[in-house]
Motif scaffolding. Sequence first.
Motif, mmCIF file in Angstrom:
data_model
loop_
_atom_site.group_PDB
_atom_site.id
_atom_site.type_symbol
_atom_site.label_atom_id
_atom_site.label_comp_id
_atom_site.label_asym_id
_atom_site.label_seq_id
_atom_site.Cartn_x
_atom_site.Cartn_y
_atom_site.Cartn_z
ATOM 1 N N LYS A 62 36.245 20.765 51.193
ATOM 2 C CA LYS A 62 37.095 19.591 51.440
ATOM 3 C C LYS A 62 37.511 19.442 52.888
ATOM 4 O O LYS A 62 38.384 18.627 53.187
ATOM 5 N N GLY A 63 36.905 20.199 53.786
ATOM 6 C CA GLY A 63 37.240 20.004 55.192
ATOM 7 C C GLY A 63 37.238 21.308 55.965
ATOM 8 O O GLY A 63 37.144 22.391 55.391
ATOM 9 N N SER A 64 37.347 21.184 57.276
ATOM 10 C CA SER A 64 37.263 22.353 58.145
ATOM 11 C C SER A 64 38.581 23.118 58.163
ATOM 12 O O SER A 64 39.640 22.585 57.801
ATOM 13 N N ALA A 67 41.140 21.339 60.429
ATOM 14 C CA ALA A 67 41.848 20.208 59.827
ATOM 15 C C ALA A 67 42.944 20.705 58.885
ATOM 16 O O ALA A 67 44.052 20.171 58.851
ATOM 17 N N MET A 106 29.757 14.790 51.150
ATOM 18 C CA MET A 106 31.071 15.268 51.566
ATOM 19 C C MET A 106 30.964 16.712 52.044
ATOM 20 O O MET A 106 31.191 17.642 51.294
ATOM 21 N N LEU A 108 32.195 18.257 55.388
ATOM 22 C CA LEU A 108 32.720 18.021 56.725
ATOM 23 C C LEU A 108 32.905 19.311 57.513
ATOM 24 O O LEU A 108 33.202 19.282 58.682
ATOM 25 N N LEU A 171 31.691 12.094 62.781
ATOM 26 C CA LEU A 171 31.824 13.109 61.732
ATOM 27 C C LEU A 171 30.700 13.004 60.710
ATOM 28 O O LEU A 171 30.226 14.001 60.181
ATOM 29 N N ARG A 172 30.332 11.769 60.404
ATOM 30 C CA ARG A 172 29.299 11.572 59.391
ATOM 31 C C ARG A 172 27.904 11.719 59.970
ATOM 32 O O ARG A 172 26.916 11.608 59.250
#
Lengths: 178, 217
Positions: A62-64, A67, A106, A108, A171-172
Motif C-alpha cells: 500500500k505504499g513506500s 510515505a 497498485m 508504489l 509515480l505511475r
Amino acid sequence: MTALLVAVGTNGDVEAFEALFRHFAPRIKAYLSRGGAASADELMQEAMLIVWRRAALYDPAKGSAAAWIFAIARNLRIDAYRREKRPEFDPSDPALVPDGEEPADMRLAASEDAERLKLALTQLPPDQADVLNRSFFSDQSQSEIAAELKVPLGTVKSRMRLAFAKLKAALRGTGEAS
Amino acid sequence: MTIRHHISDDLLLSYAMGSLAEGWSIAVATHLALCPDCRRRLVEAEEIGGGLLEGTQPQAIEPSSWESVRARLSERPAEKAGRAAVQAEKPIIPRPLRDYLGGDLEAVKWRSLGKGASQCLIRTGENTTQVRLLKIPAGKPVPEHSHGGRELTLVLSGAFEDETGRFGPGDLEDADGSVTHQPRATPDADCICLAVTDAPLRFSSWVVRLVQPILGI
Ligand SMILES: [Zn+2]
Ligand SMILES: [Zn+2]
C-alpha cells in the motif's frame, strides 16, 4: 527502506530499526522543526517510537516506507502545533465502503518509483514547487498561500492540481519529462 | 453507492500535506470513508509527502537520540481509551463525522431554518470554517444563498440537484465563491448533507436573514 521497515514489523529487528532511524531521524527532525519548535528532537524521538510500535501494521503493497513514516510525522506535527484535530476515516468502521479488487498496478513501493518521484520533484516549475513546499513545510492553507503570494485562490488551487498531476504521472511511470 | 463527484486534486493534496483546516477535512475524510477510489488517490498524495520528506535537508540530531529511543523500545504505550460501543446496526454516517455528531443520524439535534429545512451546527477547533448538517425536505430547495468563499457539500442521504448537476450519496460538490445557487432536494426523499463554508452563508430570503443572528449562522 521498505525492506527495513518490513523487518521491523515482522521480526522486531532492532538493527533494521537503527538503520531506519539513522536515515529518517534527521529528516523528520527537520520536518518537525519547521514549526519553529526547540523541542524538535524530542518530537522526532516520539515519531520514531510510533514507527517502531506500529511497524507490524505497515503493508508494503500500500505504499513506500517513506510515505508511511511521513504520515506518522505529519499527524504528530498537527497534534503538537495546532489546536484543531485532523479528522481521518477509520478502516474498521462498519459504515466504511470497502475497497473493491485492487488494480494490479497498485505497486508504489518499488524503488524505481521513488527515483522517478524524486526526479519529478526537482523538475516541477518553481511556482508549483513553491505552493507544494509551503503546504508541506510551512503548514500554510491555500488561502494563506494566496494572500502571501498576492495571487487569487484559484491560482493556488490550479498550481497544486498541476503539481499533483505531474507527480502522480511520475509515480505511475506514465510521466512525460517536462 | 455510485459516486460521481470526488475530492478535487488540490483539496486531496492539501489534506495529505496536513495543511487543510479541520472543517474542510471533516468533509474530505468522510468522503474518503465512502470512496475507495479517493482512498487510492490519497495513497499517491502521501507518496508525494514521502518524496518531500526524503528530499528534506537533514538536520543534525542530538548524539544521544538513538540511545534514548533504544532504551524505550520495550515500553508499553498507555492503552488508548476504549472506542464507543459499535452499534448493532450498520450506521449511515461514517466516521469521523459520526464522532462529531455523537452518534448516527438519530442523534442529530435539528434546528429549523424555516420552510421545513433544518440544520445542525458542528463545532471544530478552528474558526476559519463553518460546518453544518443540513436537512432539506424532498422536492424542496435549500434556502437560496451565496457564499463569499468555498463551499463543500457532501451528500449523506437522498440527493440534490443544482445548476451544475445531480449529487447523490457520497458525492462531494466543491463550489467556489462566485456561485449563487439554489440546490433542490430530489422529490423521492429528504436530502441530508454536510456543508462546509469558509464564510458565513448569506441566505437571500429576508425571513432567514432575520433569524440568522439568533441561530448563529
Ligand atoms: Zn471519491
Ligand atoms: Zn451553496
